[in-house]
Design an enzyme around this catalytic site. Sequence first.
Site, PDB file in Angstrom:
ATOM      1  N   GLU A  14      -9.202   3.926  -2.280  1.00 42.23           N
ATOM      2  CA  GLU A  14      -7.965   3.737  -3.017  1.00 42.23           C
ATOM      3  C   GLU A  14      -8.225   3.031  -4.349  1.00 42.23           C
ATOM      4  O   GLU A  14      -9.313   2.504  -4.596  1.00 42.23           O
ATOM      5  CB  GLU A  14      -6.971   2.906  -2.190  1.00 42.23           C
ATOM      6  CG  GLU A  14      -6.706   3.479  -0.801  1.00 42.23           C
ATOM      7  CD  GLU A  14      -5.520   2.842  -0.108  1.00 42.23           C
ATOM      8  OE1 GLU A  14      -4.738   2.136  -0.787  1.00 42.23           O
ATOM      9  OE2 GLU A  14      -5.372   3.058   1.097  1.00 42.23           O
ATOM     10  N   GLU A  70      -9.638  12.846   7.295  1.00 41.37           N
ATOM     11  CA  GLU A  70      -9.544  14.153   6.648  1.00 41.37           C
ATOM     12  C   GLU A  70     -10.879  14.886   6.663  1.00 41.37           C
ATOM     13  O   GLU A  70     -10.928  16.097   6.937  1.00 41.37           O
ATOM     14  CB  GLU A  70      -9.101  13.980   5.202  1.00 41.37           C
ATOM     15  CG  GLU A  70      -7.688  13.503   5.005  1.00 41.37           C
ATOM     16  CD  GLU A  70      -7.417  13.263   3.538  1.00 41.37           C
ATOM     17  OE1 GLU A  70      -7.007  14.226   2.853  1.00 41.37           O
ATOM     18  OE2 GLU A  70      -7.612  12.126   3.070  1.00 41.37           O
ATOM     19  N   LYS A 112      -4.128  -1.724  10.278  1.00 45.73           N
ATOM     20  CA  LYS A 112      -4.471  -1.885   8.864  1.00 45.73           C
ATOM     21  C   LYS A 112      -4.723  -3.338   8.467  1.00 45.73           C
ATOM     22  O   LYS A 112      -5.465  -3.603   7.517  1.00 45.73           O
ATOM     23  CB  LYS A 112      -3.311  -1.366   7.997  1.00 45.73           C
ATOM     24  CG  LYS A 112      -3.001   0.105   8.161  1.00 45.73           C
ATOM     25  CD  LYS A 112      -3.886   0.939   7.276  1.00 45.73           C
ATOM     26  CE  LYS A 112      -3.396   2.371   7.185  1.00 45.73           C
ATOM     27  NZ  LYS A 112      -4.209   3.177   6.270  1.00 45.73           N
ATOM     28  N   ARG A 151       0.832  16.909  12.750  1.00 45.33           N
ATOM     29  CA  ARG A 151       2.000  17.762  13.042  1.00 45.33           C
ATOM     30  C   ARG A 151       1.636  19.219  12.786  1.00 45.33           C
ATOM     31  O   ARG A 151       2.154  19.870  11.869  1.00 45.33           O
ATOM     32  CB  ARG A 151       3.197  17.347  12.170  1.00 45.33           C
ATOM     33  CG  ARG A 151       3.693  15.936  12.417  1.00 45.33           C
ATOM     34  CD  ARG A 151       4.906  15.605  11.542  1.00 45.33           C
ATOM     35  NE  ARG A 151       4.580  15.603  10.121  1.00 45.33           N
ATOM     36  CZ  ARG A 151       4.044  14.574   9.470  1.00 45.33           C
ATOM     37  NH1 ARG A 151       3.758  13.443  10.128  1.00 45.33           N
ATOM     38  NH2 ARG A 151       3.784  14.647   8.179  1.00 45.33           N
ATOM     39  N   THR A 200      -8.778  -5.609   4.103  1.00 47.89           N
ATOM     40  CA  THR A 200      -8.688  -4.723   2.947  1.00 47.89           C
ATOM     41  C   THR A 200      -9.671  -5.252   1.917  1.00 47.89           C
ATOM     42  O   THR A 200      -9.561  -6.407   1.493  1.00 47.89           O
ATOM     43  CB  THR A 200      -7.270  -4.707   2.358  1.00 47.89           C
ATOM     44  OG1 THR A 200      -6.340  -4.284   3.355  1.00 47.89           O
ATOM     45  CG2 THR A 200      -7.187  -3.778   1.159  1.00 47.89           C
ATOM     46  N   GLU A 216     -10.457   4.144   3.659  1.00 48.37           N
ATOM     47  CA  GLU A 216      -9.518   4.806   2.761  1.00 48.37           C
ATOM     48  C   GLU A 216      -9.884   4.404   1.337  1.00 48.37           C
ATOM     49  O   GLU A 216      -9.783   3.227   0.973  1.00 48.37           O
ATOM     50  CB  GLU A 216      -8.067   4.428   3.081  1.00 48.37           C
ATOM     51  CG  GLU A 216      -7.575   5.062   4.369  1.00 48.37           C
ATOM     52  CD  GLU A 216      -6.071   4.962   4.569  1.00 48.37           C
ATOM     53  OE1 GLU A 216      -5.540   5.691   5.412  1.00 48.37           O
ATOM     54  OE2 GLU A 216      -5.444   4.129   3.872  1.00 48.37           O
ATOM     55  N   ASP A 266       0.850  -1.193   0.000  1.00 53.43           N
ATOM     56  CA  ASP A 266       0.000   0.000   0.000  1.00 53.43           C
ATOM     57  C   ASP A 266       0.883   1.238   0.000  1.00 53.43           C
ATOM     58  O   ASP A 266       1.844   1.336   0.777  1.00 53.43           O
ATOM     59  CB  ASP A 266      -0.904  -0.010   1.234  1.00 53.43           C
ATOM     60  CG  ASP A 266      -2.027   0.997   1.113  1.00 53.43           C
ATOM     61  OD1 ASP A 266      -2.409   1.341  -0.013  1.00 53.43           O
ATOM     62  OD2 ASP A 266      -2.531   1.442   2.158  1.00 53.43           O
ATOM     63  N   ASP A 315      -9.082   0.411   2.031  1.00 56.86           N
ATOM     64  CA  ASP A 315      -8.082   0.014   3.019  1.00 56.86           C
ATOM     65  C   ASP A 315      -8.572   0.454   4.395  1.00 56.86           C
ATOM     66  O   ASP A 315      -8.209   1.527   4.885  1.00 56.86           O
ATOM     67  CB  ASP A 315      -6.731   0.653   2.679  1.00 56.86           C
ATOM     68  CG  ASP A 315      -5.623   0.227   3.628  1.00 56.86           C
ATOM     69  OD1 ASP A 315      -5.653  -0.925   4.090  1.00 56.86           O
ATOM     70  OD2 ASP A 315      -4.732   1.050   3.908  1.00 56.86           O
ATOM     71  N   ARG A 324      -7.799   4.008  13.305  1.00 57.14           N
ATOM     72  CA  ARG A 324      -6.905   5.137  13.546  1.00 57.14           C
ATOM     73  C   ARG A 324      -6.334   5.154  14.962  1.00 57.14           C
ATOM     74  O   ARG A 324      -5.195   5.608  15.156  1.00 57.14           O
ATOM     75  CB  ARG A 324      -7.647   6.444  13.266  1.00 57.14           C
ATOM     76  CG  ARG A 324      -8.149   6.603  11.846  1.00 57.14           C
ATOM     77  CD  ARG A 324      -7.029   6.582  10.838  1.00 57.14           C
ATOM     78  NE  ARG A 324      -7.520   6.879   9.487  1.00 57.14           N
ATOM     79  CZ  ARG A 324      -6.815   6.743   8.394  1.00 57.14           C
ATOM     80  NH1 ARG A 324      -5.578   6.284   8.447  1.00 57.14           N
ATOM     81  NH2 ARG A 324      -7.322   7.042   7.215  1.00 57.14           N
ATOM     82  N   GLN A 366      -3.667   2.495  15.061  1.00 61.02           N
ATOM     83  CA  GLN A 366      -2.573   2.945  14.204  1.00 61.02           C
ATOM     84  C   GLN A 366      -1.736   4.027  14.892  1.00 61.02           C
ATOM     85  O   GLN A 366      -0.496   4.004  14.837  1.00 61.02           O
ATOM     86  CB  GLN A 366      -3.145   3.493  12.892  1.00 61.02           C
ATOM     87  CG  GLN A 366      -2.111   3.957  11.886  1.00 61.02           C
ATOM     88  CD  GLN A 366      -2.769   4.546  10.652  1.00 61.02           C
ATOM     89  OE1 GLN A 366      -3.988   4.605  10.530  1.00 61.02           O
ATOM     90  NE2 GLN A 366      -1.956   4.988   9.706  1.00 61.02           N
TER      91      GLN A 366
END
Length: 396
Positions: A188, A347, A240, A129, A244, A186, A113, A220, A224, A227
Amino acid sequence: MPQHSPRELPEGDPFGAHTLPYGVFTTPDAPDRPRIGVRYGAHVLDAAAAAEAHGSAHAPLLAQPTLNPLMAAGREVWQAVRAEIRGWLDGPHFHPLAEVNLHLPFEVADYVDFYASEHHATNVGRIFRPDGEPLTPNWKHLPIGYHGRSGTVVVSGTDVVRPQGQRKAPADPTPSFGPSLRLDIEAEVGFVVGTPAPVNTPVALADFREHVFGVCLVNDWSARDLQAWEYVPLGPFLGKSFATSVSAWITPLDAFDEARTAPPARTFPLLPYLDDAHAEPGGIDLRIEVTVNGETISRPPFSAMYWTAAQQLAHMTVNGASLRTGDLFASGTVSGPEPDQLGCLLELTQGKGPYLADGDEVTLTAWAPGPDGARIGLGEVTGRIVPARTAPAPGA
């Protein structure tokens, strides 16, 4: 009972003669006989039966219970079979899609991935961050990726059990154990390897088409909270590896010739093995839609991806790693620049949630522009979240 060909498809059907994705199906009268099918509208062509009826030399490949032998046969065979199938669309050997059971269409060898969307990586970096640079120093110099767990790649329609594991919020003194509280998606795009490459044989950008058989959608699933606690310093693991989801249909790579597009402009010079300045356009204009419980929450554009699948394959093998038939590599979360183009809940909610609840059903769909105004479809990926399974007590 097989039916005659559905000669006329509804206008705009994304699974017409320009698409023809491959899958593996069974019928109620032969539940133990999986075989290769080709989707045409709302029907499935029994490829082996059609090949045998037409005396095709490729009938043995199409009579297999997985796509792997066909994928291993190489691009010349892929093109020949695809041309033959177009000639079989007026005949019998069709089954209504609603009356067949679909299976994982290929045996997954390795699963890799990537993290190829600049928009996604920037958004996530700003969340994690806020006082630093959103992108890591290496991000625009190489496609970042990790090896996943091929044994938990499942076909669309398979329930996703809420994973359990360690989690620790920043304010917690010690970690706790339990079901994930921040279960995410996710959106993808996956690429399925057909022709293998031996160890110590890097695949050049120009050889991408010789190795990649087809394209599929991928979800995927990501825990969180698991993770966030585990990923320093080595990266994704239990957050993860629990599931999948991939489509039941693999759309041939050649179906996307009209949808090829140039990727975004590079802001740093690339090393020669990744430099695609003079290669064919490596992006694909895929229009993805994400729904949760039937409500559209995002429309991520795959054309916005910074790193292309050809670059990912070149990087994946440049150190001498081999390729095997059935290898699957995924793009990483697809996100665009707009608020309604974000490919995960992390997001979309700025990390605040809500995340997925038990019973939620997530569906990914996509299409690309094809020749003469046609649409090229990718099979949907659907998964429903079911509650975590409590482990039995010791000695029980």
